[in-house]
Scaffold this active site. Structure first.
Site, PDB file in Angstrom:
ATOM      1  N   LYS A 179     -62.306  43.143 -14.605  1.00 41.47           N
ATOM      2  CA  LYS A 179     -61.562  44.092 -14.298  1.00 41.47           C
ATOM      3  C   LYS A 179     -60.727  43.144 -13.108  1.00 41.47           C
ATOM      4  O   LYS A 179     -62.263  42.560 -12.476  1.00 41.47           O
ATOM      5  CB  LYS A 179     -62.251  45.122 -13.583  1.00 41.47           C
ATOM      6  CG  LYS A 179     -60.637  46.368 -13.378  1.00 41.47           C
ATOM      7  CD  LYS A 179     -61.702  46.662 -12.012  1.00 41.47           C
ATOM      8  CE  LYS A 179     -62.191  45.969 -10.592  1.00 41.47           C
ATOM      9  NZ  LYS A 179     -60.137  45.825  -9.772  1.00 41.47           N
ATOM     10  N   GLU A 255     -71.011  36.608  -5.870  1.00 48.72           N
ATOM     11  CA  GLU A 255     -70.626  35.950  -5.312  1.00 48.72           C
ATOM     12  C   GLU A 255     -70.042  36.492  -3.934  1.00 48.72           C
ATOM     13  O   GLU A 255     -68.824  36.687  -4.601  1.00 48.72           O
ATOM     14  CB  GLU A 255     -70.410  34.835  -6.150  1.00 48.72           C
ATOM     15  CG  GLU A 255     -70.873  34.198  -7.246  1.00 48.72           C
ATOM     16  CD  GLU A 255     -71.161  33.495  -7.444  1.00 48.72           C
ATOM     17  OE1 GLU A 255     -71.138  32.602  -5.351  1.00 48.72           O
ATOM     18  OE2 GLU A 255     -71.896  32.631  -7.672  1.00 48.72           O
ATOM     19  N   CYS A 290     -63.289  31.680  -0.025  1.00 46.91           N
ATOM     20  CA  CYS A 290     -64.316  32.038   0.141  1.00 46.91           C
ATOM     21  C   CYS A 290     -65.472  31.482   0.901  1.00 46.91           C
ATOM     22  O   CYS A 290     -66.054  31.302   2.002  1.00 46.91           O
ATOM     23  CB  CYS A 290     -65.516  32.518  -0.570  1.00 46.91           C
ATOM     24  SG  CYS A 290     -65.386  31.609  -1.570  1.00 46.91           S
ATOM     25  N   GLU A 389     -66.251  37.937   8.100  1.00 48.31           N
ATOM     26  CA  GLU A 389     -64.613  36.452   7.653  1.00 48.31           C
ATOM     27  C   GLU A 389     -63.710  37.235   7.960  1.00 48.31           C
ATOM     28  O   GLU A 389     -63.930  38.167   7.881  1.00 48.31           O
ATOM     29  CB  GLU A 389     -65.373  36.808   5.984  1.00 48.31           C
ATOM     30  CG  GLU A 389     -64.672  36.282   4.982  1.00 48.31           C
ATOM     31  CD  GLU A 389     -65.361  36.046   3.511  1.00 48.31           C
ATOM     32  OE1 GLU A 389     -65.245  36.758   3.146  1.00 48.31           O
ATOM     33  OE2 GLU A 389     -64.773  35.063   3.312  1.00 48.31           O
TER      34      GLU A 389
HETATM   35  P1  NAD Z   1     -63.280  43.150  -2.549  1.00 46.81           P
HETATM   36  O1  NAD Z   1     -65.109  43.186  -2.472  1.00 46.81           O
HETATM   37  O2  NAD Z   1     -62.410  44.078  -1.963  1.00 46.81           O
HETATM   38  O3  NAD Z   1     -62.783  43.408  -4.352  1.00 46.81           O
HETATM   39  C1  NAD Z   1     -63.259  42.400  -5.615  1.00 46.81           C
HETATM   40  C2  NAD Z   1     -63.186  43.572  -6.636  1.00 46.81           C
HETATM   41  O4  NAD Z   1     -63.745  44.500  -6.061  1.00 46.81           O
HETATM   42  C3  NAD Z   1     -61.675  43.322  -7.017  1.00 46.81           C
HETATM   43  O5  NAD Z   1     -61.709  43.317  -8.312  1.00 46.81           O
HETATM   44  C4  NAD Z   1     -62.032  45.434  -6.641  1.00 46.81           C
HETATM   45  O6  NAD Z   1     -61.085  45.889  -7.211  1.00 46.81           O
HETATM   46  C5  NAD Z   1     -63.021  45.515  -6.657  1.00 46.81           C
HETATM   47  N1  NAD Z   1     -64.348  46.330  -6.404  1.00 46.81           N
HETATM   48  C6  NAD Z   1     -63.630  46.885  -4.900  1.00 46.81           C
HETATM   49  N2  NAD Z   1     -64.097  48.024  -4.741  1.00 46.81           N
HETATM   50  C7  NAD Z   1     -65.017  48.612  -5.841  1.00 46.81           C
HETATM   51  C8  NAD Z   1     -66.626  49.386  -6.331  1.00 46.81           C
HETATM   52  N3  NAD Z   1     -66.588  50.833  -5.878  1.00 46.81           N
HETATM   53  N4  NAD Z   1     -66.456  48.537  -7.711  1.00 46.81           N
HETATM   54  C9  NAD Z   1     -66.496  47.986  -7.857  1.00 46.81           C
HETATM   55  N5  NAD Z   1     -65.418  47.355  -7.536  1.00 46.81           N
HETATM   56  C10 NAD Z   1     -65.071  47.214  -6.711  1.00 46.81           C
HETATM   57  O7  NAD Z   1     -62.938  41.657  -2.029  1.00 46.81           O
HETATM   58  P2  NAD Z   1     -61.745  41.091  -2.565  1.00 46.81           P
HETATM   59  O8  NAD Z   1     -60.637  41.571  -1.031  1.00 46.81           O
HETATM   60  O9  NAD Z   1     -60.925  41.132  -2.975  1.00 46.81           O
HETATM   61  O10 NAD Z   1     -61.468  39.694  -2.788  1.00 46.81           O
HETATM   62  C11 NAD Z   1     -62.014  38.549  -0.572  1.00 46.81           C
HETATM   63  C12 NAD Z   1     -63.651  38.472  -0.845  1.00 46.81           C
HETATM   64  O11 NAD Z   1     -64.330  37.907  -1.945  1.00 46.81           O
HETATM   65  C13 NAD Z   1     -64.103  38.015   0.134  1.00 46.81           C
HETATM   66  O12 NAD Z   1     -65.008  38.597   0.786  1.00 46.81           O
HETATM   67  C14 NAD Z   1     -64.200  35.999  -0.188  1.00 46.81           C
HETATM   68  O13 NAD Z   1     -64.822  35.566   0.689  1.00 46.81           O
HETATM   69  C15 NAD Z   1     -65.349  36.596  -1.283  1.00 46.81           C
HETATM   70  N6  NAD Z   1     -65.309  36.020  -2.836  1.00 46.81           N
HETATM   71  C16 NAD Z   1     -66.230  35.085  -2.645  1.00 46.81           C
HETATM   72  C17 NAD Z   1     -66.161  34.041  -3.662  1.00 46.81           C
HETATM   73  C18 NAD Z   1     -67.227  32.914  -3.843  1.00 46.81           C
HETATM   74  O14 NAD Z   1     -68.095  32.379  -4.833  1.00 46.81           O
HETATM   75  N7  NAD Z   1     -68.331  33.638  -3.445  1.00 46.81           N
HETATM   76  C19 NAD Z   1     -65.192  33.383  -4.497  1.00 46.81           C
HETATM   77  C20 NAD Z   1     -63.892  34.072  -3.359  1.00 46.81           C
HETATM   78  C21 NAD Z   1     -64.495  35.360  -2.869  1.00 46.81           C
END
Ligand code: NAD
Length: 489
Positions: A179, A255, A290, A389
């Protein structure tokens, strides 16, 4: 490339398909606000269909039963497909999430293809084990694919984040339901088509675009998903672990976010390099990384010199049209994220940090979403912009005088993704690197990276590691087979 069109339908069992209830959502480009396409707004019924297809593919062993050398060849073809479609994928990524096209092409496409190729090459080179048991037994320790792997990824590096998970999961013989983020779903859908063209059988790799609550939750809660691999925010990551526990205790790997400290001592071996790395790494990908070094700790005696050099570099990162080759900083992914970044900038001001550069919205392309590279000085570790963040191009500068104190400050955060230390003193370098609670510590550099090393965090930056051979641990079960030997000799 002017004839580029997009297909926003889901990809299930080797076919493009609309959401079961016909719902779609608009995919809008942050570059200029244009509508790219309508995307399938998948829900529980679509997730069920994708998981059923993945399960059927796993059960009949059309992929997991393939000889390792053959699976390797298909994975390598899959990687080659990415390179063959590199311009299209790069342009799609740029239009979908706003990053400069030159990086989408040179970094995102290449890195995703390299990841898929690397895990493909590993398939027939990883051996199982035999335990050192007494001679009355043979104990085999073997690895088996876990089964159906659900993958949920964010929008900042859509292809790379997907590749880091689907490549080891597929290489290990699993079936996958991916997804992508609702903010950048288009390249994931193309990856599924390219995988099929390369010879990954239908049903093995499915992509279901949609919103987190509507498509992500049913995947994480699904009783027939054996493992959920998530990259995204710490807030949602915590829910993923709860959903895994509430359902079938599927393996959950997360992650998550970061607030990485970058510590520059006065005996830093090359101040210009340290300045370039500090500025370049926080503004790369519009700060939407991230592992961005968003907390810069500079030893007080060199802070003035450091900032003077840094502020000379900042104008190079003024946002421009992401489709221009010369642009190094592009658009912020959507209005919500832009508003979040602006709220943090305002909080920095309100809490008494000194704005040295940027802080404002600009519009190099009409209708697009852009913010200036922003630098705050006089930040303390207690301020919101140092604790949380931001996920945008905002650098917080703090100063220190004592090594033990700066390590304490660096570690005083819920995250532990990455960190850096700059010094020419080998004892200080090793001592500080050991004391920093982070999954990766850079010494006299920032953002060194390679598929051969694990990537992931301590503390609330998540559980598990992407990349390297260690990633296979996430997508395989360990099985012990005892064979009794009643030897006649
Ligand atoms: P997010 O948590 O809002 O969304 C991530 C994914 O989760 C999306 O596909 C979203 O649709 C899905 N999602 C949201 N709510 C959900 C739920 N209730 N149940 C299941 N899935 C759900 O994050 P974002 O804004 O897309 O990304 C930014 C974040 O990602 C930042 O915190 C960043 O640090 C992190 N990130 C971490 C890494 C790593 O390797 N540690 C790499 C890239 C990004």
């Amino acid at each position: 490339m002017t004839d580029l069109t997009f297909d926003g339908r889901a990809f299930i069992n080797g076919e493009r398909i609309a959401a079961r209830d016909g719902q779609t959502f608009d995919c809008i480009s942050p570059v200029d606000g244009r509508l790219l396409t309508a995307v399938a707004r998948c829900g529980e019924a679509d997730i069920d269909a994708a998981v059923a297809a993945a399960r059927a593919a796993f059960e009949d062993r059309r992929w997991s039963g393939m000889a390792p050398a053959q699976r390797k060849r298909v994975m390598i073809k899959f990687a080659e497909q990415l390179i063959a479609h590199a311009d299209e994928l790069a342009l799609t990524e740029t239009l979908d999430m706003g990053k400069p096209v030159k990086y989408a092409r040179s970094v995102d496409v290449n890195s995703a293809a390299n990841c898929i190729r690397w895990y493909g090459e590993a398939v027939d080179k990883v051996y199982d084990e035999i335990a050192p048991t007494p001679s009355t037994a043979l104990a085999l320790i073997t690895r088996e694919p876990v089964g159906v792997v659900g993958v949920i990824v964010p929008w900042n590096y859509p292809m790379i984040m997907a590749a880091w998970k689907i490549a080891p999961a597929l290489a290990a013989g699993n079936s996958v339901v991916l997804k992508p983020s609702e903010k950048s779903p288009l390249t994931a859908l193309r990856l599924a088509e390219l995988a099929l063209a390369a010879g990954i059988p239908p049903g093995v790799f499915n992509v279901v675009p949609g919103y987190g609550a509507e498509a992500g939750s049913p995947l994480a809660l699904h009783m027939d998903v054996d493992c959920i691999a998530f990259t995204g925010s710490t807030r949602v990551g915590k829910q993923i672990h709860v959903m895994a526990g509430q359902s079938n205790l599927k393996r959950a790997w997360t992650e998550l976010g970061g607030k990485s400290p970058n510590i520059v001592f006065a005996d830093c071996p090359n101040l210009d390099k340290a300045v370039e790395a500090a500025v370049g790494s926080i503004f790369f990908n519009q700060g939407e990384s991230c592992n961005a070094p968003s907390r810069l700790f500079v030893e007080a005696s060199i802070k003035e010199a450091f900032l003077e050099k840094a502020l000379k570099l900042v104008p190079q990162y003024q946002p421009g049209n992401p489709l221009e080759k010369s642009t190094v900083m592009g658009a912020i992914v959507d209005r919500t994220q832009l508003d979040t970044v602006l709220r943090y900038i305002e909080s920095g001001r309100q809490e008494g940090a000194k704005l040295l550069a940027g802080g404002a919205v600009v519009e190099p392309v009409k209708g697009g979403l852009y913010v200036q590279p922003t630098v705050f000085d006089g930040v303390t570790n207690q301020m919101t912009i140092a604790r949380e963040e931001i996920f945008g191009p905002v650098l917080s500068v703090l100063s220190f005088t004592d090594a033990a104190d700066v390590v304490k400050q660096a570690n005083s955060n819920i995250y532990g993704l990455q960190a850096a230390v700059w010094t020419r003193d080998i004892n200080k370098a090793h001592g500080v690197a050991r004391a920093l609670r982070a999954g990766t510590v850079h010494v006299n550099s920032y953002d060194e990276d390679d598929i051969t090393v694990p990537f992931g965090g301590f503390k609330q930056s998540g559980v598990g590691r992407d990349k390297s051979l260690h990633a296979f641990d996430k997508y395989t079960e360990t099985k012990t087979t005892w064979i009794r030997i009643d030897s006649p000799v």
